[in-house]
Design a protein around this motif. Structure first.
Motif, PDB file in Angstrom:
ATOM      1  N   SER A 186      10.497  -9.170   2.790  1.00 11.17           N
ATOM      2  CA  SER A 186      11.023  -8.220   3.381  1.00 11.17           C
ATOM      3  C   SER A 186      12.448  -8.028   3.752  1.00 11.17           C
ATOM      4  CB  SER A 186       9.956  -7.901   4.445  1.00 11.17           C
ATOM      5  OG  SER A 186      10.472  -8.575   5.559  1.00 11.17           O
TER       6      SER A 186
ATOM      7  N   CYS B 271       7.480  -3.705  11.224  1.00  7.69           N
ATOM      8  CA  CYS B 271       6.166  -3.899  11.451  1.00  7.69           C
ATOM      9  C   CYS B 271       5.845  -3.578  12.973  1.00  7.69           C
ATOM     10  CB  CYS B 271       5.275  -4.947  11.307  1.00  7.69           C
ATOM     11  SG  CYS B 271       5.399  -5.350   9.416  1.00  7.69           S
TER      12      CYS B 271
ATOM     13  N   HIS C 239      10.336   3.887  -4.600  1.00  7.29           N
ATOM     14  CA  HIS C 239      10.953   3.627  -3.311  1.00  7.29           C
ATOM     15  C   HIS C 239      12.138   4.482  -2.914  1.00  7.29           C
ATOM     16  CE1 HIS C 239       9.497  -0.569  -3.575  1.00  7.29           C
ATOM     17  NE2 HIS C 239       9.620  -0.644  -4.727  1.00  7.29           N
TER      18      HIS C 239
ATOM     19  N   SER D  78       6.000  -9.790   6.099  1.00 10.53           N
ATOM     20  CA  SER D  78       6.380 -10.052   4.866  1.00 10.53           C
ATOM     21  C   SER D  78       5.190 -10.243   4.006  1.00 10.53           C
ATOM     22  CB  SER D  78       7.435 -11.105   4.525  1.00 10.53           C
ATOM     23  OG  SER D  78       8.093 -10.947   3.274  1.00 10.53           O
TER      24      SER D  78
ATOM     25  N   THR E 275       2.792   1.487   2.566  1.00  4.63           N
ATOM     26  CA  THR E 275       4.100   1.662   2.170  1.00  4.63           C
ATOM     27  C   THR E 275       5.132   0.702   2.727  1.00  4.63           C
ATOM     28  OG1 THR E 275       4.749   3.325   3.794  1.00  4.63           O
ATOM     29  CG2 THR E 275       4.070   4.209   1.851  1.00  4.63           C
ATOM     30  N   PRO E 276       6.115   0.252   1.966  1.00  5.52           N
ATOM     31  CA  PRO E 276       7.257  -0.651   2.990  1.00  5.52           C
ATOM     32  C   PRO E 276       8.083  -0.032   3.613  1.00  5.52           C
ATOM     33  CG  PRO E 276       7.833  -0.185   0.490  1.00  5.52           C
ATOM     34  CD  PRO E 276       6.671   0.602   0.770  1.00  5.52           C
TER      35      PRO E 276
ATOM     36  N   TYR F 212       3.530  -1.586   6.695  1.00  9.54           N
ATOM     37  CA  TYR F 212       3.948  -2.569   5.603  1.00  9.54           C
ATOM     38  C   TYR F 212       2.763  -3.119   5.016  1.00  9.54           C
ATOM     39  CZ  TYR F 212       7.318  -5.809   3.541  1.00  9.54           C
ATOM     40  OH  TYR F 212       7.784  -6.437   2.375  1.00  9.54           O
ATOM     41  N   LYS F 213       2.938  -3.587   4.042  1.00 12.37           N
ATOM     42  CA  LYS F 213       1.658  -4.025   3.334  1.00 12.37           C
ATOM     43  C   LYS F 213       1.004  -5.116   4.091  1.00 12.37           C
ATOM     44  CE  LYS F 213      -0.394  -5.952  -1.006  1.00 12.37           C
ATOM     45  NZ  LYS F 213       0.114  -6.445  -2.503  1.00 12.37           N
TER      46      LYS F 213
ATOM     47  N   GLY G 140       9.648  -4.133   6.701  1.00 13.48           N
ATOM     48  CA  GLY G 140       9.177  -5.638   7.413  1.00 13.48           C
ATOM     49  C   GLY G 140       9.102  -5.630   8.825  1.00 13.48           C
TER      50      GLY G 140
ATOM     51  N   TYR H 219      12.049   4.907   0.868  1.00  9.23           N
ATOM     52  CA  TYR H 219      12.054   3.735   1.615  1.00  9.23           C
ATOM     53  C   TYR H 219      13.440   2.990   1.807  1.00  9.23           C
ATOM     54  CZ  TYR H 219       7.153   4.808   0.215  1.00  9.23           C
ATOM     55  OH  TYR H 219       6.206   5.346  -0.047  1.00  9.23           O
TER      56      TYR H 219
ATOM     57  N   GLN I 154      11.217  -5.063  -4.272  1.00 12.97           N
ATOM     58  CA  GLN I 154      10.728  -3.978  -3.605  1.00 12.97           C
ATOM     59  C   GLN I 154      11.547  -3.057  -2.898  1.00 12.97           C
ATOM     60  OE1 GLN I 154       9.727  -4.867   0.785  1.00 12.97           O
ATOM     61  NE2 GLN I 154      10.279  -6.985   0.267  1.00 12.97           N
TER      62      GLN I 154
END
Length: 603
Positions: free
Chosen positions: A234, A392, A2, A228, A385-386, A376-377, A390, A5, A84
């Motif tokens: 997130s 997005c 991370h 999220s 990656t995050p 974001y996942k 969150g 991030y 996270q």
């Protein structure tokens, strides 16, 4: 995993730190603010702690918003909610992050107790029996619509406990229209979109051009709009959330290209902005255009605070570009991804918008989406990656509405003067036969090169970089190069501009890692690429506008002609005969790289 991030500094993991009750029987302790009864839209306030018996280097003050935020340690009792961000501190955890924080030792007299008070005298001899110390720090506060509170902690960021807090502080006008910024909606130069933020959901107006007026369309977003996963949620959906208020947008029409106009925005009920002078960009096909371009800028505090995510070069870069705009040298600005670095801590968008207002309120401010706005996942991003925390892309698209084909399709083209700009999203599918691939193929193939002889292709992640380090090495996606680079050659793209890597780097005329041609020096010693007989595009990384800089390897490839790891921006001037670009170092104003692309015009 991370480190790039949401977990770089101690402050950024503060809201995951264990909380303890301060065992403190000090009856003299106080915290006060000199703000007056109400906060203005943009001001510095002094926060003073007094009655301190033993000053500590670990004493600090946090600005909390809203004041109702939970700072008591009663968060969900599960590490999964926070892991996270890379932190695995002991429970319980601080539920809400502070907007900003400062150690009281920023006051140079605090630890030495230069501001000493006698709180209790000895009865027998009248000498001072209890002495206390004071400390004052200065906070930059902008109108974020919700009330705020300053909280005095000790224990540093690792083991904070609460000593004292102020009462609630309110803004004089939480509905005030603020942070107006412009963007182009088409290539005519006759219409400009204005976007601003307010605490008022009722439509407002932009008044412009000597009596014209347009009502605003109003929108907002909520925690439910944030991306999220089930566990952990997130930051944008949980502890990083801050109410964005309402985002207003209105289109000023009936303008003329390359002309100066003025506007103000707001309403009689909530107030009006100042009268602001702005300039329209040149229309497509005009001979001349001047623009600034950069990526990865973000923001930094105007006080000595620590914040969630700081881009240290952003202030000097902003200052340099304000000078360019004030001197009339700029028709438009292109910010190529990684815009605010809010990354799920939503109040950061307000601070970013306030920072760029002197630029973006006066010329067209065009953007491309980056990984820190979108990824974001399970969100549809190519990269898992995050990085967006969150978000997005939701706040980005609402704050910066571009002339895109649809929601969450953040690609578009626009023409200004002699240039056709093709702006893509490197975070959305670009593989062969994807929707975006087919769009960019058709867009670039359809350019009228007699009207706009120059074709510039831009997006966030680069195709070439000689930077060192693991993250820099991962910045180039070989599949992106394989699928998209042939399009650049087929459509005779002249110049490619990317960000993501945090430095400046310029290539030869490159294709498949090979120099098809090299520039020649002109009479002034400036590298000049002759595209009369086109061979391949020139590619330039412009990600040096704020984020901590990346280094270069000592043995760069032959295709890398200029490598500069300094904060700055690129200044460009294009006519139909040539484009000249200069890399300007923000601190000095010096041009440390310059190049030209020329083309013989058909007569």
């Amino acid at each position: 995993m991370h480190q790039n991030y949401t977990a770089i500094s101690d402050f950024r993991v503060l809201n995951r730190r264990a909380l303890f009750d301060c065992i403190d029987a000090n009856p003299f302790l106080q915290i006060n603010v000199n703000s007056g009864s109400k906060l203005s839209d943009n001001q510095f306030v002094e926060v003073t702690v007094s009655g301190v018996l033993v000053p500590s280097k670990d004493d600090w003050i946090a600005m909390i918003s809203p004041s109702s935020s939970d700072i008591s340690g009663g968060c969900p009792q599960s590490l999964a909610f926070y892991i996270q961000t890379g932190d695995v501190s002991n429970l319980p955890l601080l539920c809400h992050y502070p907007v900003k924080a400062q150690f009281v030792r920023n006051d140079p007299g605090y630890l030495s107790c230069k501001k000493m008070e006698c709180k209790q005298k000895n009865i027998l001899d009248g000498t001072c029996g209890v002495k206390t110390c004071n400390g004052t720090v200065r906070f930059h506060v902008i109108n974020i619509r919700t009330d705020i509170q300053f909280v005095f902690f000790t224990g540093g960021f690792d083991a904070p406990c609460i000593l004292s807090r102020t009462g609630n502080l309110n803004f004089a006008n939480p509905k005030m229209p603020l942070y107006g910024h412009l963007s182009s909606i088409d290539s005519t130069g006759t219409s400009m979109r204005l976007t601003w933020v307010s605490g008022d959901k009722q439509p407002q107006q932009v008044q412009y051009g000597g009596g014209k007026s347009e009502a605003s369309q109003v929108t907002t977003f909520s925690q439910d709009d944030m991306c999220s996963v089930l566990a952990p949620p997130s930051p944008a959906k949980d502890f990083g959330w801050h109410d964005p208020g309402y985002i207003h947008t209105a289109v000023m029409t009936g303008l003329q290209p390359s002309r100066n106009f003025s506007y103000r925005y707001g309403s009689d009920s909530v107030g009006w902005s100042d009268q602001i002078q702005f300039k329209t960009p040149p229309a497509a096909g005009a001979d001349e255009v001047r623009f600034l371009v950069f990526g990865d800028m973000g923001k930094a505090p105007l006080d000595a605070s620590t914040e969630h995510y700081i881009q240290p070069g952003s202030l000097s870069v902003i200052k340099g570009m304000i000078g360019e705009v004030e001197n009339g040298n700029v028709d438009s600005i292109f910010h190529i991804g990684d815009i605010s670095y809010a990354t799920g801590f939503l109040v950061e968008w307000d601070y970013f918008l306030q920072l760029i207002s002197p630029l973006a309120s006066k010329v067209s401010y065009m953007t491309a989406i980056g990984n820190h706005e979108r990824d974001y996942k399970d969100s549809g991003s190519i990269y898992l990656t995050p990085d967006s925390g969150g978000e997005c892309g939701v706040p980005y698209e609402i704050y910066f509405p571009m002339p895109t084909p649809a929601k969450d399709k953040p690609w578009y083209s626009i023409e200004q003067g002699s240039i056709h700009f093709t702006v893509i999203s490197t975070e959305h599918p670009w593989s062969e036969n994807s929707e975006q691939y087919n769009w960019m193929k058709n867009d670039m193939a359809s350019v009228n090169r007699s009207r706009t002889p120059w074709l510039i292709f831009t997006g966030h992640r680069p195709m070439y970089s000689s930077s060192t380090g693991l993250l820099s090495a991962l910045s180039v996606d070989d599949n992106f190069v394989k699928d998209v680079e042939p399009l650049l050659l087929q459509t005779k793209v002249d110049l490619v501009l990317f960000g993501h890597v945090h430095n400046y780097e310029r290539t030869c005329s490159i294709y498949k890692s090979q120099c098809l041609t090299m520039p020649r020096k002109d009479a002034s010693g400036v590298d000049t690429y002759d595209h009369t007989n086109y061979s391949a595009p020139v590619q330039v990384i412009v990600g040096m506008a704020g984020f901590t800089l990346d280094k270069f390897s000592d043995d760069a490839a032959r295709w890398s002609l200029s490598r500069i790891s300094k904060f700055g921006y690129v200044r460009a001037h294009a006519t139909k005969a040539e484009m000249k670009l200069e890399f300007v170092v923000a601190e000095t104003g010096r041009v440390e790289d310059a190049f030209r692309i020329t083309k013989m015009q058909n007569r």
